[in-house]
Write an enzyme that holds these catalytic residues in place. Structure first.
Site, PDB file in Angstrom:
ATOM      1  N   LYS A  54       4.408   1.021   9.873  1.00 26.32           N
ATOM      2  CA  LYS A  54       4.499   2.229   9.043  1.00 26.32           C
ATOM      3  C   LYS A  54       3.973   3.453   9.776  1.00 26.32           C
ATOM      4  CE  LYS A  54       2.992   0.261   5.053  1.00 26.32           C
ATOM      5  NZ  LYS A  54       2.532   0.166   3.662  1.00 26.32           N
ATOM      6  N   GLU A  75       0.872  -1.163   0.000  1.00 27.25           N
ATOM      7  CA  GLU A  75       0.000   0.000   0.000  1.00 27.25           C
ATOM      8  C   GLU A  75       0.917   1.223   0.000  1.00 27.25           C
ATOM      9  OE1 GLU A  75      -2.705   0.425   3.311  1.00 27.25           O
ATOM     10  OE2 GLU A  75      -3.481   2.305   2.473  1.00 27.25           O
ATOM     11  N   ARG A 116       5.065 -12.646   9.972  1.00 24.44           N
ATOM     12  CA  ARG A 116       5.733 -11.398   9.599  1.00 24.44           C
ATOM     13  C   ARG A 116       7.071 -11.316  10.297  1.00 24.44           C
ATOM     14  NH1 ARG A 116       2.183  -7.388   9.571  1.00 24.44           N
ATOM     15  NH2 ARG A 116       3.653  -5.704   9.712  1.00 24.44           N
TER      16      ARG A 116
HETATM   17  P1  ATP Z   1      -0.063  -1.262   6.878  1.00 23.59           P
HETATM   18  O1  ATP Z   1       0.060  -1.039   8.333  1.00 23.59           O
HETATM   19  O2  ATP Z   1      -0.052  -0.005   6.080  1.00 23.59           O
HETATM   20  O3  ATP Z   1      -1.077  -2.267   6.439  1.00 23.59           O
HETATM   21  P2  ATP Z   1       1.805  -3.219   6.018  1.00 23.59           P
HETATM   22  O4  ATP Z   1       3.108  -3.371   6.707  1.00 23.59           O
HETATM   23  O5  ATP Z   1       0.811  -4.297   6.050  1.00 23.59           O
HETATM   24  O6  ATP Z   1       1.314  -1.868   6.564  1.00 23.59           O
HETATM   25  P3  ATP Z   1       1.606  -3.245   3.153  1.00 23.59           P
HETATM   26  O7  ATP Z   1       2.087  -2.208   2.214  1.00 23.59           O
HETATM   27  O8  ATP Z   1       0.163  -3.539   3.179  1.00 23.59           O
HETATM   28  O9  ATP Z   1       2.113  -2.783   4.558  1.00 23.59           O
HETATM   29  O10 ATP Z   1       2.434  -4.571   2.973  1.00 23.59           O
HETATM   30  C1  ATP Z   1       2.737  -5.131   1.724  1.00 23.59           C
HETATM   31  C2  ATP Z   1       3.060  -6.580   1.895  1.00 23.59           C
HETATM   32  O11 ATP Z   1       4.176  -6.732   2.747  1.00 23.59           O
HETATM   33  C3  ATP Z   1       1.920  -7.342   2.507  1.00 23.59           C
HETATM   34  O12 ATP Z   1       1.751  -8.558   1.799  1.00 23.59           O
HETATM   35  C4  ATP Z   1       2.368  -7.579   3.908  1.00 23.59           C
HETATM   36  O13 ATP Z   1       1.832  -8.775   4.421  1.00 23.59           O
HETATM   37  C5  ATP Z   1       3.888  -7.656   3.764  1.00 23.59           C
HETATM   38  N1  ATP Z   1       4.531  -7.250   5.007  1.00 23.59           N
HETATM   39  C6  ATP Z   1       4.324  -6.113   5.696  1.00 23.59           C
HETATM   40  N2  ATP Z   1       5.041  -6.092   6.827  1.00 23.59           N
HETATM   41  C7  ATP Z   1       5.728  -7.259   6.865  1.00 23.59           C
HETATM   42  C8  ATP Z   1       6.644  -7.844   7.803  1.00 23.59           C
HETATM   43  N3  ATP Z   1       7.004  -7.218   8.932  1.00 23.59           N
HETATM   44  N4  ATP Z   1       7.154  -9.066   7.511  1.00 23.59           N
HETATM   45  C9  ATP Z   1       6.814  -9.703   6.378  1.00 23.59           C
HETATM   46  N5  ATP Z   1       5.958  -9.213   5.469  1.00 23.59           N
HETATM   47  C10 ATP Z   1       5.407  -8.003   5.697  1.00 23.59           C
HETATM   48 MG    MG Z   2      -1.266  -3.870   4.861  1.00 24.66          MG
END
Ligand code: ATP
Ligand code: MG
Length: 559
Positions: free
Chosen positions: A274, A38, A264
């Protein structure tokens, strides 16, 4: 990247096992994955894990990985983030080829599918406010309450949904909800919201839309449109999978993707939220999203972490089904392993102390050849000039050396790396008693660092010719938070490490005068350092990437 890719594959994991089984059973020919950020912030090391997983699987099994922006919330999303995300994925070493997509590419199709659900009695426009919807969701033990609008005629919902799109209503006035089961044990199936009214300009679609699909309504359908076979996401989406499957089942989608969840990445001494990272930036705790202390990919790059080290780290931690916290030291280990192999050695002095070689002529300079990288014979040699006045590191001298301090002290001989042995004859102090200069003599027979009589000083110091050295700003970085679990006791921001950045004025050898931003070298005995993007000739700036392991610090710590 090939050896790393192989080692990942040798190790395998439950997701790769699933992909392999799907191929073996003929369910797919090749996997199609996607990385779906995102664009509401910069990518961090957690995203790197997901990127390595998705692009890695595609590469290993001959499939492909799409980069898809999950751009369904225009209030928080910006073009700056979109550009940074693309640059960071590329820098990590991955290529989506022509497969760059946006959930917003599918807004018209998603709208059509929402209409399809309404027509089939599977969705309805709800006039309740967000608070009313929340208040009637029920609890873990009690079912939710049906909305008074749940039985509204299809025609009425169709009309209202069209008018929502047309902009007839203000934000929050109505939503579109799926009509599933308010008594479901899974909250995500209690008539989840599919569309909300948001009058905001979207970075890509501008003002074409004032209703936007939720993550749940956009994600699986986007996967289906793109032919994604394995939709890999983090564990918090496990409870969303029933909704993901329900939507795929009830819509005329062109393919059937499957969602799989993995743990994660959590790292000690930092945060990977974020929302928090944005606060660190906007509240001025750091120099920006790419501050070398940030766990963002752009921050790690500015810090001097090579992409290869980050990929190796992702392979090292692997993919599991339960959450855990990884020691940040593991990331540092992976990065040191790469830098030890690739970074050229240089001399730099962080806290200079003047040494005058009294038996060396005033204006004589002698070029000495020094190996660029003992780990890499192809890296060649460079020339560093020796002279009468030198800089050494202040803490390499002790007027009254404690036990086990083997470096320079009055009357003691040490080796200057690749140069000569010197002996300290005299210590000069200022009025305040601070040591300002050492007067030493050198032994001409020890050129290159060996004595014909075989004597071996216990310490070898780095040095610079004071006349030739170039001043540089050197930023010493340490963990952004001073405890492994920031915020565990309450205020996260109270755990910020006040010494996470220490700026010193030091010197570097002349060969670094034109160091290109991003160039990472090892300052001998001190650590790895990368030229900052803002570094330029005449105003050099180096960021400490990592220290080397320091045996003296360990001795001190042991007491
Ligand atoms: P938000 O809080 O904005 O949802 P987010 O960390 O989920 O933040 P996204 O941009 O939605 O951010 O994440 C993109 C992809 O990265 C998603 O598939 C998410 O599952 C993965 N991702 C995010 N954070 C992690 C993490 N700490 N470890 C592994 N994968 C991650
Ligand atoms: Mg997300």
């Amino acid at each position: 990247m090939s050896t790393e890719t192989q080692s990942v594959r040798e190790r395998s994991d439950f997701i790769r096992d699933i992909v392999a089984a799907d191929i073996a059973a003929g369910r797919i020919t090749v996997p199609v994955t996607r990385f779906p950020p995102e664009p509401n912030g910069y990518l961090h090391i957690g995203h790197a894990k997901s990127i390595c997983l998705n692009f890695g699987i595609a590469a290993e099994f001959g499939g492909r990985c799409n980069l898809r922006f999950d751009d369904t919330n225009p209030v928080k999303e910006e073009q700056e983030y979109i550009d940074a995300i693309e640059a960071d994925v590329r820098w990590l070493g991955f290529d989506w080829g022509p497969h760059l997509y946006h959930a917003s590419d599918y807004f018209e199709q998603l709208y059509g599918w929402a209409v399809h659900l309404i027509e089939h009695g599977l969705a309805y426009v709800d006039d309740q406010s967000a608070e009313e919807i929340r208040a009637t969701r029920g609890t873990l033990t009690e079912p939710g309450l049906n909305s008074p609008f749940r039985e509204r005629p299809v025609e009425e919902s169709l009309d209202l949904f069209g008018r929502m799109r047309a902009g007839d209503f203000p934000d929050g006035a109505r939503v579109l909800r799926a009509r599933i089961d308010m008594a479901s044990p899974n909250f995500n199936l209690r008539d989840p919201v599919l569309y909300r009214i948001v009058h905001a300009t979207h970075p890509r679609t501008g003002d074409a839309w004032c209703i936007y699909p939720t993550y749940d309504f956009a994600h699986g359908q986007s996967d289906a449109i793109e032919g994604v076979t394995h939709s890999l996401c983090t564990l918090e989406f496990e409870n969303h999978r029933p909704l993901y499957d329900w939507l795929i089942e009830h819509l005329p989608v062109p393919s059937i993707p499957r969602q799989y969840e993995f743990a994660r990445l959590n790292l000690s001494h930092t945060v990977l939220s974020k929302r928090v990272l944005l606060r660190l930036v906007t509240e001025g705790h750091v120099r920006g999203w790419d501050d070398p202390r940030m766990p963002t990919i752009s921050g790690l790059r500015r810090r001097g972490f090579p992409a290869e080290g980050i990929r190796d780290f992702a392979a090292m931690v692997g993919v599991a089904k339960t959450d855990s916290v990884i020691e940040v030291g593991q990331l540092e280990f992976a990065v040191r392993a790469v830098l030890n192999r690739t970074a050229q050695r240089r001399f730099g002095v962080l806290d200079p102390l003047k040494v005058v070689i009294t038996n060396w002529p005033e204006d004589r300079f002698e070029p000495l050849e020094i190996v660029n990288n003992p780990e890499d014979p192809t890296a060649g040699v460079r020339s560093v000039e020796f002279g009468r006045e030198l800089w050494i590191e202040r803490d390499d001298f002790a007027e009254e050396p404690p036990p086990k301090f083997f470096r320079l002290a009055p009357g003691r001989e040490v080796r200057l790396r690749n140069a000569y042995f010197i002996t300290c004859d005299e210590v000069i102090e200022d009025e305040a008693g601070r040591v300002v200069e050492l007067r030493c003599t050198y032994d001409p027979a020890t050129r290159g660092g060996d004595a014909p009589d075989g004597r071996r000083p216990k310490a070898t110091l780095h040095w610079l010719s004071a006349a030739r050295a170039i001043p540089a700003e050197i930023r010493l970085y340490d963990h952004l938070f001073s405890r492994p679990d920031p915020g565990a006791d309450g205020d996260l921001f109270a755990d910020l490490n006040p010494a996470s950045e220490v700026v010193v004025r030091g010197y570097v050898e002349p060969s670094l005068a034109g160091a290109a931003p991003g160039e990472t070298v090892q300052f001998e005995r001190l650590g790895y350092f990368a030229a900052d993007p803002a570094s330029r000739p005449g105003a050099l700036v180096f960021n400490r990437t990592l220290t080397l392991r320091d045996t003296w610090a360990k001795v001190q710590a042991r007491g």
